[in-house]
Motif scaffolding. Structure first.
Motif, PDB file in Angstrom:
ATOM      1  N   GLU A  35      56.948  42.349   7.768  1.00 30.51           N
ATOM      2  CA  GLU A  35      56.694  43.775   7.999  1.00 30.51           C
ATOM      3  C   GLU A  35      57.490  44.624   7.016  1.00 30.51           C
ATOM      4  O   GLU A  35      56.980  45.621   6.495  1.00 30.51           O
ATOM      5  CB  GLU A  35      57.067  44.156   9.430  1.00 30.51           C
ATOM      6  N   VAL A  44      51.933  51.464   5.609  1.00 28.48           N
ATOM      7  CA  VAL A  44      52.322  51.873   6.956  1.00 28.48           C
ATOM      8  C   VAL A  44      51.679  53.230   7.268  1.00 28.48           C
ATOM      9  O   VAL A  44      51.479  54.045   6.373  1.00 28.48           O
ATOM     10  CB  VAL A  44      53.866  51.933   7.088  1.00 28.48           C
ATOM     11  N   ASN A  45      51.333  53.430   8.552  1.00 29.29           N
ATOM     12  CA  ASN A  45      50.694  54.669   8.972  1.00 29.29           C
ATOM     13  C   ASN A  45      51.328  55.139  10.281  1.00 29.29           C
ATOM     14  O   ASN A  45      51.356  54.401  11.257  1.00 29.29           O
ATOM     15  CB  ASN A  45      49.188  54.442   9.153  1.00 29.29           C
ATOM     16  N   ALA A  49      51.324  57.591  16.120  1.00 33.15           N
ATOM     17  CA  ALA A  49      52.488  56.935  16.713  1.00 33.15           C
ATOM     18  C   ALA A  49      53.219  57.864  17.688  1.00 33.15           C
ATOM     19  O   ALA A  49      53.204  59.077  17.544  1.00 33.15           O
ATOM     20  CB  ALA A  49      53.440  56.480  15.620  1.00 33.15           C
ATOM     21  N   ASN A  61      55.282  53.112  19.546  1.00 27.25           N
ATOM     22  CA  ASN A  61      53.960  52.541  19.785  1.00 27.25           C
ATOM     23  C   ASN A  61      52.955  53.210  18.863  1.00 27.25           C
ATOM     24  O   ASN A  61      53.084  54.391  18.564  1.00 27.25           O
ATOM     25  CB  ASN A  61      53.537  52.767  21.234  1.00 27.25           C
ATOM     26  N   GLY A  62      51.946  52.470  18.458  1.00 32.14           N
ATOM     27  CA  GLY A  62      50.867  53.046  17.653  1.00 32.14           C
ATOM     28  C   GLY A  62      51.166  53.142  16.174  1.00 32.14           C
ATOM     29  O   GLY A  62      50.347  53.651  15.422  1.00 32.14           O
ATOM     30  N   HIS A  64      51.124  51.718  12.667  1.00 30.21           N
ATOM     31  CA  HIS A  64      50.347  50.643  12.054  1.00 30.21           C
ATOM     32  C   HIS A  64      51.024  50.158  10.785  1.00 30.21           C
ATOM     33  O   HIS A  64      51.184  50.919   9.831  1.00 30.21           O
ATOM     34  CB  HIS A  64      48.936  51.133  11.737  1.00 30.21           C
ATOM     35  N   SER A  66      50.348  47.346   8.060  1.00 34.02           N
ATOM     36  CA  SER A  66      49.340  46.384   7.615  1.00 34.02           C
ATOM     37  C   SER A  66      49.970  45.018   7.368  1.00 34.02           C
ATOM     38  O   SER A  66      51.107  44.937   6.915  1.00 34.02           O
ATOM     39  CB  SER A  66      48.679  46.867   6.325  1.00 34.02           C
ATOM     40  N   GLU A  77      51.245  41.277  14.648  1.00 34.57           N
ATOM     41  CA  GLU A  77      50.144  42.189  14.955  1.00 34.57           C
ATOM     42  C   GLU A  77      50.462  43.580  14.372  1.00 34.57           C
ATOM     43  O   GLU A  77      51.577  44.074  14.543  1.00 34.57           O
ATOM     44  CB  GLU A  77      49.993  42.283  16.472  1.00 34.57           C
ATOM     45  N   PRO A  78      49.497  44.231  13.700  1.00 35.01           N
ATOM     46  CA  PRO A  78      49.776  45.511  13.015  1.00 35.01           C
ATOM     47  C   PRO A  78      50.234  46.649  13.922  1.00 35.01           C
ATOM     48  O   PRO A  78      51.058  47.453  13.533  1.00 35.01           O
ATOM     49  CB  PRO A  78      48.435  45.885  12.362  1.00 35.01           C
ATOM     50  N   ARG A  79      49.721  46.740  15.153  1.00 33.21           N
ATOM     51  CA  ARG A  79      50.050  47.870  16.022  1.00 33.21           C
ATOM     52  C   ARG A  79      50.996  47.511  17.164  1.00 33.21           C
ATOM     53  O   ARG A  79      51.076  48.247  18.149  1.00 33.21           O
ATOM     54  CB  ARG A  79      48.763  48.459  16.613  1.00 33.21           C
ATOM     55  N   ARG A  80      51.728  46.424  17.052  1.00 36.05           N
ATOM     56  CA  ARG A  80      52.611  46.020  18.151  1.00 36.05           C
ATOM     57  C   ARG A  80      53.728  47.041  18.360  1.00 36.05           C
ATOM     58  O   ARG A  80      54.143  47.732  17.423  1.00 36.05           O
ATOM     59  CB  ARG A  80      53.195  44.639  17.882  1.00 36.05           C
TER      60      ARG A  80
END
Length: 152
Positions: A35, A44-45, A49, A61-62, A64, A66, A77-80
């Motif tokens: 990551e 990253v986004n 979030a 949370n939320g 992202h 990649s 996982e991208p959105r963990r």
């Protein structure tokens, strides 16, 4: 002690449009190795979030991140949800504020401070539609004034 360099990675522009930012806090973030590599590449986004506090632990949370192309089995996982690292007293103070005053915690930006990834968290209050319109009108008025001064 030398000064640590700060390199911005991502900003959450939508947060400034949707919320009034009352206070800002800095927190560390718990990440896996792949990551961090993906974040270094700017993948990253922060757009959707938000932060939650549960059992004295704060998490984002939320967000992202990649998957890293060369990461194979080590990718997560991208959105963990990712744990944020702050002092217990700070988390307790923020928890009290978001419980009673109708505030929410929103990640505003992600940056490197030396070798570490940090998150800037804002204690925010939601904007109503008329607040957003007013902010847009002020921005347009300022732009018009700047344009008029530039032409002179």
């Amino acid at each position: 002690m030398g000064k640590e360099s700060i390199k911005s990675i991502a900003k959450n522009k939508k947060a400034f449009h949707d919320y009034f930012v009352e206070e800002r806090y800095e927190a560390g973030i718990e990440l896996a190795g792949t990551e961090v590599k993906s974040i270094r590449m700017g993948n990253v986004n922060l757009k959707d979030a938000f932060c939650t506090i549960k059992d004295g632990q704060m998490s984002v949370n939320g967000m992202h991140v990649s998957p890293y192309e060369k990461g194979n089995i080590f990718n997560r996982e991208p959105r963990r949800p990712r744990r944020l690292l702050m002092h217990r007293r700070e988390i307790a103070k923020l928890f009290a504020k978001i419980k009673q005053d109708g505030y929410t915690l929103i990640p505003l930006s992600l940056y490197f401070k030396g070798p570490r990834v940090k998150v800037e968290i804002g204690l925010c209050k939601g904007k109503k539609l008329y607040d957003k319109r007013e902010a847009a009108a002020q921005r347009d008025a300022k732009r018009e004034m700047d344009r008029a001064l530039k032409q002179r």
